[in-house]
Design an enzyme around this catalytic site. Structure first.
Site, PDB file in Angstrom:
ATOM      1  N   ARG A  13      36.577  -0.576  18.930  1.00 21.99           N
ATOM      2  CA  ARG A  13      37.723  -1.476  18.951  1.00 21.99           C
ATOM      3  C   ARG A  13      38.142  -1.755  20.395  1.00 21.99           C
ATOM      4  O   ARG A  13      37.746  -1.036  21.327  1.00 21.99           O
ATOM      5  CB  ARG A  13      38.882  -0.887  18.164  1.00 21.99           C
ATOM      6  CG  ARG A  13      39.505   0.342  18.769  1.00 21.99           C
ATOM      7  CD  ARG A  13      40.439   1.095  17.819  1.00 21.99           C
ATOM      8  NE  ARG A  13      41.331   0.241  17.076  1.00 21.99           N
ATOM      9  CZ  ARG A  13      41.203  -0.018  15.755  1.00 21.99           C
ATOM     10  NH1 ARG A  13      40.211   0.542  15.066  1.00 21.99           N
ATOM     11  NH2 ARG A  13      42.058  -0.792  15.137  1.00 21.99           N
TER      12      ARG A  13
ATOM     13  N   GLY B 274      30.497  -1.756  23.263  1.00 21.77           N
ATOM     14  CA  GLY B 274      31.698  -1.108  23.761  1.00 21.77           C
ATOM     15  C   GLY B 274      32.972  -1.899  23.525  1.00 21.77           C
ATOM     16  O   GLY B 274      32.960  -3.034  23.027  1.00 21.77           O
ATOM     17  N   HIS B 275      34.083  -1.296  23.917  1.00 17.18           N
ATOM     18  CA  HIS B 275      35.404  -1.885  23.705  1.00 17.18           C
ATOM     19  C   HIS B 275      35.559  -3.199  24.472  1.00 17.18           C
ATOM     20  O   HIS B 275      35.013  -3.374  25.553  1.00 17.18           O
ATOM     21  CB  HIS B 275      36.494  -0.900  24.136  1.00 17.18           C
ATOM     22  CG  HIS B 275      36.452  -0.555  25.593  1.00 17.18           C
ATOM     23  ND1 HIS B 275      35.570   0.356  26.114  1.00 17.18           N
ATOM     24  CD2 HIS B 275      37.180  -1.012  26.634  1.00 17.18           C
ATOM     25  CE1 HIS B 275      35.761   0.449  27.415  1.00 17.18           C
ATOM     26  NE2 HIS B 275      36.724  -0.377  27.763  1.00 17.18           N
ATOM     27  N   ASN B 276      36.303  -4.123  23.874  1.00 21.64           N
ATOM     28  CA  ASN B 276      36.647  -5.427  24.460  1.00 21.64           C
ATOM     29  C   ASN B 276      35.471  -6.388  24.553  1.00 21.64           C
ATOM     30  O   ASN B 276      35.638  -7.499  25.070  1.00 21.64           O
ATOM     31  CB  ASN B 276      37.253  -5.290  25.869  1.00 21.64           C
ATOM     32  CG  ASN B 276      38.538  -4.506  25.890  1.00 21.64           C
ATOM     33  OD1 ASN B 276      39.179  -4.325  24.857  1.00 21.64           O
ATOM     34  ND2 ASN B 276      38.928  -4.028  27.050  1.00 21.64           N
TER      35      ASN B 276
ATOM     36  N   SER C   4      33.882  -4.657  27.809  1.00 18.85           N
ATOM     37  CA  SER C   4      34.373  -5.928  28.354  1.00 18.85           C
ATOM     38  C   SER C   4      33.267  -6.890  28.767  1.00 18.85           C
ATOM     39  O   SER C   4      33.543  -7.903  29.422  1.00 18.85           O
ATOM     40  CB  SER C   4      35.330  -5.692  29.538  1.00 18.85           C
ATOM     41  OG  SER C   4      36.461  -4.943  29.117  1.00 18.85           O
TER      42      SER C   4
END
EC number: 2.3.1.191
Length: 364
Positions: free
Chosen positions: A235, A256-258, A276
């Protein structure tokens, strides 16, 4: 599933040759097809293994009569025909209709009347699941998650709270969606920050302790996404991580996140996409490709296996190597590396020749 070969040809929008009344109840590789099975022989090498008197799926241009077949389906694009054929004979995971008595379902969850929910499934508060859902055993779905129509969720999948999943999504065994992102910070500038700025130089090595950055963002999976076994999508920290419509993710992939992954992408096994990163539409990442954090990979990029992408990649670029370069550049570099031993020998020979000339006084 049982079809006549004529019915199967119509389903594949392909040309039938021979006796259309023959019954097909399955498929097999060439040379292994038994009674009622259609042999897959879409290249000359496979066609040589066909047994006379059988049925086969052939590429256009093949001669079924010369191969001694009773019937054949001839197709222009064999792998696309394989997609239709395997779909026709796939029995599915065999999840029984209804809700298994061992399932634990919060009373505030909204389930469709036609749901098929297997043993030991746990569904949390305020979860909403669309019509036609099939959920195998030992799946857990966290609070406030929304799942669209016709989802197929295999055994052992873990879906955290607040995840949004579109229609016709397939999640294979062991998938984990919506876990916290890998986000940590130190009170002072960390060694990692220091070497990223200096490109490797360190002033001093000191103790450092990591403080967790909590993940408040969500995870959004669009329609027609498929995610392979034991893959994970984290998330976001504040905003949501997103996987675009029609994207297919292989086994053992980490997003991964973002991250934002576009539409109709292919992420092959062991791909890692760091936090990201943004990936455009129709991007193909071969096995073991790594994508660095906070970079952009443009639309229609293709990266060959084990490529490591550390910087932004322009749209349409074909990449290979570590660090990633144009494929033709990498291929030429590999050719040059193979030439190095010969070049070394030539230089050594030239040095020896020059030395002899110097020793004889023929060269100043």
């Amino acid at each position: 599933m049982t079809l006549t070969i004529a019915e199967l040809a119509r389903a594949l929008d392909a040309r039938l040759w021979g006796d259309g009344s023959l019954i097909v109840n399955g498929a097999a590789e060439a040379g292994q097809a038994g009674e009622g099975q259609i042999a897959l022989a879409t290249s000359p090498a496979y066609a040589e293994k066909l047994s006379p008197g059988g049925m086969a799926l052939l590429a256009e241009g093949a001669d079924p009569e010369a191969l001694g077949l009773r019937a054949a389906i001839l197709v222009g694009r064999p792998r696309l025909a394989m997609a239709g054929l395997t779909r026709a004979f796939d029995p599915g995971p065999g999840i029984a209709p209804g809700i298994h008595p061992s399932a634990v379902i919060d009373p505030t969850a909204e389930l469709p009347e036609d749901a098929a929910i297997g043993p030991f499934v746990v569904i949390g508060p305020r979860v909403r699941i669309g019509a036609g859902a099939r959920i195998a055993s030992h799946v857990s779905i966290g609070a406030d998650t929304v799942i669209g129509r016709d989802a197929l969720i295999h055994a052992g999948v873990r879906i955290a709270h607040g995840v949004t999943i579109g229609d016709r999504v397939i999640l294979n065994p062991g998938v984990s969606l919506g876990a916290d992102g890998f986000s940590f910070v130190t009170p002072e500038k960390s060694g990692v920050e220091e070497i990223r700025q200096s490109l490797g130089e360190r002033q001093e090595i000191r103790q450092q302790h990591w403080t967790r950055i909590h993940s408040l963002g969500g995870l959004e999976i669009d329609d027609d996404v498929e995610i392979g076994a034991n893959s994970t999508v984290d998330r976001g920290t504040i905003r949501a991580t997103r996987i675009g419509r029609g994207t297919k993710i292989d086994n053992l992939v980490q997003v991964g996140h973002n991250c934002v992954v576009g539409e109709d992408c292919l992420l092959c096994g062991l791909v890692g996409v760091a936090g990201s990163a943004r990936i455009g539409n129709r991007v193909v990442l071969g096995g073991q490709v790594g994508v660095s954090d906070n970079i952009f990979v443009g639309d229609d990029v293709i990266a060959g296996g084990a490529t490591k992408i550390f910087t932004n990649a322009p749209a349409g670029r074909v990449l290979l190597g570590s660090p990633a370069v144009r494929m033709e550049t990498h291929v030429e570099a590999q050719k040059n590396i193979r030439r190095l031993p010969r070049l070394y020998a030539q230089v050594a020979e030239l040095r020896e020749t020059v030395k002899k000339l110097l020793d004889k006084g023929d060269v100043e």
